[in-house]
Design a protein around this motif. Structure first.
Motif, mmCIF file in Angstrom:
data_model
loop_
_atom_site.group_PDB
_atom_site.id
_atom_site.type_symbol
_atom_site.label_atom_id
_atom_site.label_comp_id
_atom_site.label_asym_id
_atom_site.label_seq_id
_atom_site.Cartn_x
_atom_site.Cartn_y
_atom_site.Cartn_z
ATOM 1 N N LEU A 328 -12.027 3.851 23.177
ATOM 2 C CA LEU A 328 -11.403 3.928 21.848
ATOM 3 C C LEU A 328 -12.449 3.745 20.754
ATOM 4 O O LEU A 328 -13.212 2.783 20.775
ATOM 5 N N PRO A 329 -12.488 4.665 19.795
ATOM 6 C CA PRO A 329 -13.485 4.565 18.732
ATOM 7 C C PRO A 329 -13.219 3.352 17.835
ATOM 8 O O PRO A 329 -12.080 2.897 17.733
ATOM 9 N N PRO A 330 -14.260 2.816 17.199
ATOM 10 C CA PRO A 330 -14.039 1.702 16.274
ATOM 11 C C PRO A 330 -13.197 2.143 15.079
ATOM 12 O O PRO A 330 -13.210 3.319 14.701
ATOM 13 N N ARG A 331 -12.465 1.186 14.526
ATOM 14 C CA ARG A 331 -11.625 1.507 13.360
ATOM 15 C C ARG A 331 -12.442 1.457 12.070
ATOM 16 O O ARG A 331 -13.431 0.740 11.986
ATOM 17 N N LEU A 332 -12.005 2.224 11.100
ATOM 18 C CA LEU A 332 -12.697 2.318 9.813
ATOM 19 C C LEU A 332 -11.722 1.946 8.699
ATOM 20 O O LEU A 332 -10.518 1.881 8.925
ATOM 21 N N ARG A 333 -12.271 1.725 7.521
ATOM 22 C CA ARG A 333 -11.415 1.386 6.385
ATOM 23 C C ARG A 333 -11.285 2.615 5.497
ATOM 24 O O ARG A 333 -12.272 3.291 5.213
ATOM 25 N N ALA A 334 -10.072 2.904 5.066
ATOM 26 C CA ALA A 334 -9.870 4.066 4.199
ATOM 27 C C ALA A 334 -8.813 3.729 3.161
ATOM 28 O O ALA A 334 -8.016 2.808 3.343
ATOM 29 N N ARG A 335 -8.819 4.476 2.094
ATOM 30 C CA ARG A 335 -7.809 4.255 1.060
ATOM 31 C C ARG A 335 -6.642 5.191 1.282
ATOM 32 O O ARG A 335 -6.834 6.378 1.554
ATOM 33 N N ALA A 336 -5.436 4.657 1.205
ATOM 34 C CA ALA A 336 -4.247 5.489 1.385
ATOM 35 C C ALA A 336 -4.134 6.445 0.197
ATOM 36 O O ALA A 336 -4.168 6.000 -0.950
ATOM 37 N N ALA A 337 -4.036 7.745 0.492
ATOM 38 C CA ALA A 337 -3.898 8.724 -0.582
ATOM 39 C C ALA A 337 -2.421 9.046 -0.817
ATOM 40 O O ALA A 337 -2.068 9.657 -1.822
ATOM 41 N N THR A 338 -1.576 8.647 0.138
ATOM 42 C CA THR A 338 -0.137 8.869 -0.024
ATOM 43 C C THR A 338 0.567 7.551 0.268
ATOM 44 O O THR A 338 -0.023 6.635 0.851
ATOM 45 N N ARG A 339 1.834 7.464 -0.101
ATOM 46 C CA ARG A 339 2.627 6.287 0.259
ATOM 47 C C ARG A 339 2.892 6.339 1.759
ATOM 48 O O ARG A 339 3.075 7.412 2.337
ATOM 49 N N LEU A 340 2.875 5.184 2.434
ATOM 50 C CA LEU A 340 3.153 5.134 3.869
ATOM 51 C C LEU A 340 4.344 4.221 4.086
ATOM 52 O O LEU A 340 4.295 3.032 3.760
ATOM 53 N N ASP A 359 -14.802 9.972 -4.775
ATOM 54 C CA ASP A 359 -15.753 8.892 -5.029
ATOM 55 C C ASP A 359 -16.607 8.555 -3.800
ATOM 56 O O ASP A 359 -17.341 7.575 -3.798
ATOM 57 N N GLY A 360 -16.514 9.377 -2.750
ATOM 58 C CA GLY A 360 -17.354 9.163 -1.567
ATOM 59 C C GLY A 360 -16.731 8.238 -0.536
ATOM 60 O O GLY A 360 -17.252 8.089 0.559
ATOM 61 N N GLU A 361 -15.620 7.585 -0.860
ATOM 62 C CA GLU A 361 -14.963 6.695 0.111
ATOM 63 C C GLU A 361 -14.027 7.504 1.008
ATOM 64 O O GLU A 361 -13.530 8.546 0.607
ATOM 65 N N LEU A 362 -13.777 6.967 2.218
ATOM 66 C CA LEU A 362 -12.807 7.617 3.101
ATOM 67 C C LEU A 362 -11.415 7.446 2.528
ATOM 68 O O LEU A 362 -11.062 6.372 2.032
ATOM 69 N N GLU A 363 -10.627 8.499 2.604
ATOM 70 C CA GLU A 363 -9.216 8.356 2.249
ATOM 71 C C GLU A 363 -8.374 9.000 3.330
ATOM 72 O O GLU A 363 -8.856 9.792 4.142
ATOM 73 N N VAL A 364 -7.104 8.611 3.364
ATOM 74 C CA VAL A 364 -6.244 9.099 4.432
ATOM 75 C C VAL A 364 -4.862 9.393 3.864
ATOM 76 O O VAL A 364 -4.357 8.665 3.013
ATOM 77 N N ARG A 365 -4.312 10.532 4.340
ATOM 78 C CA ARG A 365 -2.929 10.810 3.940
ATOM 79 C C ARG A 365 -2.076 10.967 5.178
ATOM 80 O O ARG A 365 -2.573 11.328 6.246
#
Ligand code: AMP
Ligand code: MG
Length: 411
Positions: A328-340, A359-365
């Motif tokens: 299992l790959p290590p987990r990363l931190r990302a900013r939520a781009a949508t409501r979850l 802004d160069g940061e990871l984001e996730v939707r």
């Protein structure tokens, strides 16, 4: 907490309990390198040779002896050395040898001067940069020494490992034997793919998914088909699977419905832990021992079956096949781009699409509807959004953990 999520066991507890009991396979065999992809090394591999095998040039240029280049007179070129065609002639004092990258340096050579630091004069070449002893020479054994360990036991062989072995001239590698895994799905409503559906029937997705993932993990798959929700049929299936396989995986029938006979059968045939896992999707999960095999009972919903296979069965199989590292790959931190959407109580594995934000940061939707029957939520996704057990809904802009899919779900 007094809600229905109390008494559920955590994913970590389940993973730890599974891994604590295991004995990896021991039988080993020797396979040609070209057939070794995905296999696990049974023994440490040591290098039979030095790498590089001889001192050679790192540049196109001229091989020199320091004593010859003290004056500023042009230096005659005594001959040429190519990769695969060493210089074998006489090397008179006051001369240099033209040399190409990878060519063995001639005996007595102190340094290689790169071509760009020389100039051709009428009767030889002139060097127009300072020369240090040893420069641009790759020394014998500088990368790997003969008898040096290059791979440990328990390493999964892939495109980062096999070319290394090839570069050492290793033609065969000792690996652990493949796991034999029997799989069947349970449910009176299931039809094999390719048959027309009658009223109330659905296609059997799970057996296809599980077999596919097992093959990707390098297991030998024993496909026992669809088993009806009938205790006798299940008894036969479990007994047959146990006889043939190292691991038995079933899907469906692990909840508390009136046609859920998996638990009853397993109580009769083995020593089984039934867990209500504090994860979503994938609450009901069974693990234990049959007479001569390990058993995993996955939930019936296709998304739940896939998530529990990925998060629980994959590490179990990796450990059983002798693999040391977690798959299992290590987990990363990302900013939520949508409501979850989420309610507290269970660790949630939502399907997401991660990307790099402005802004160069990871984001996730979110991929949208997260129902445990909505398999299409996997198709666009490239990661899990892992939401902590006690967390509620996530608003856009909040930080979340993501877990990139590994090769089991990608490609
Ligand atoms: P069960 O755990 O057997 O109660 O099944 C839970 C849900 O998953 C039900 O809606 C089943 O129809 C569905 N299901 C069970 N097995 C499969 C399967 N192999 N493929 C697709 N759906 C399934
Ligand atoms: Mg069922």
């Amino acid at each position: 907490m007094e809600s229905f999520t109390s008494g559920l066991i955590s994913l970590e507890e389940a993973q730890a309990a599974m891994l604590a009991q295991l004995q990896p396979v021991r039988d080993r065999l020797s396979v040609p390198l070209a057939d070794a992809v995905g296999r696990i090394t049974a023994l440490p591999v040591t290098s039979p040779v030095d790498v590089p095998p001889f001192d050679n040039s790192a540049m196109d240029g001229y091989a020199v002896r320091l004593a010859d280049i003290q004056s500023s007179r042009p230096l005659k070129v005594a001959g040429k050395a190519f990769a695969g065609a060493p210089f074998t002639g006489e090397w008179p004092a006051g001369s240099v040898v033209r040399i190409m990258t990878g060519a063995p340096v001639p005996a007595g050579c102190d340094a290689v001067v790169m071509q760009e630091e020389t100039r051709e004069a009428e009767d030889g070449i002139l060097i127009n940069a300072p020369v240090k002893a040893g420069q641009n020479i790759r020394l014998v054994g500088e990368d790997i020494r003969r008898d040096q360990p290059v791979l440990e036991a328990g390493v999964r062989l892939g495109t980062a490992e096999l070319p290394l072995l090839a570069s050492l001239g290793i033609a065969e590698v000792s690996v652990l034997r493949k796991l034999r895994v029997a799989v069947f799905s349970t449910g009176d409503e299931l039809q094999p793919v390719g048959q027309p559906l009658a009223a109330g029937q659905i296609y059997d997705t799970n057996r296809f998914t599980v077999s596919l993932m097992l093959r990707k993990l390098g297991c030998e798959v024993i496909d026992l088909g669809i088993i009806r929700d009938d205790p006798q049929a299940l008894r036969v299936a479990f007994t047959e699977a146990d006889r043939q396989a190292d691991v038995v995986i079933s899907t469906g029938g692990v909840s508390v419905g009136e046609a859920d006979f998996t638990k009853t059968m397993l109580d009769e045939l083995g020593v089984i832990s039934f867990w209500k896992l504090a994860i979503k999707p994938g609450k009901p999960f069974a693990f234990g021992r049959l007479a001569s095999s390990w058993f995993c009972g996955l939930p019936g919903n296709p998304v739940s079956a896939t998530v529990t296979f990925y998060q629980l069965v994959q590490p179990l199989l990796a450990a059983l096949t002798g693999q040391r590292a977690s798959p299992l790959p290590p987990r990363l931190r990302a900013r939520a781009a949508t409501r979850l959407k989420k309610s507290p109580g269970r660790l949630d594995f939502q399907r997401g699409v991660m990307s790099r934000g402005a802004d160069g940061e990871l984001e996730v939707r979110s991929t949208g509807h997260q129902g445990s029957h909505v398999f299409s939520s996997f198709t666009a996704a490239n990661c899990f959004i892992v939401l902590e057990r006690e967390r509620g809904a996530v608003e856009p802009g909040e930080w979340v953990e993501i877990e990139p899919f590994n090769a089991l779900l990608e490609g």
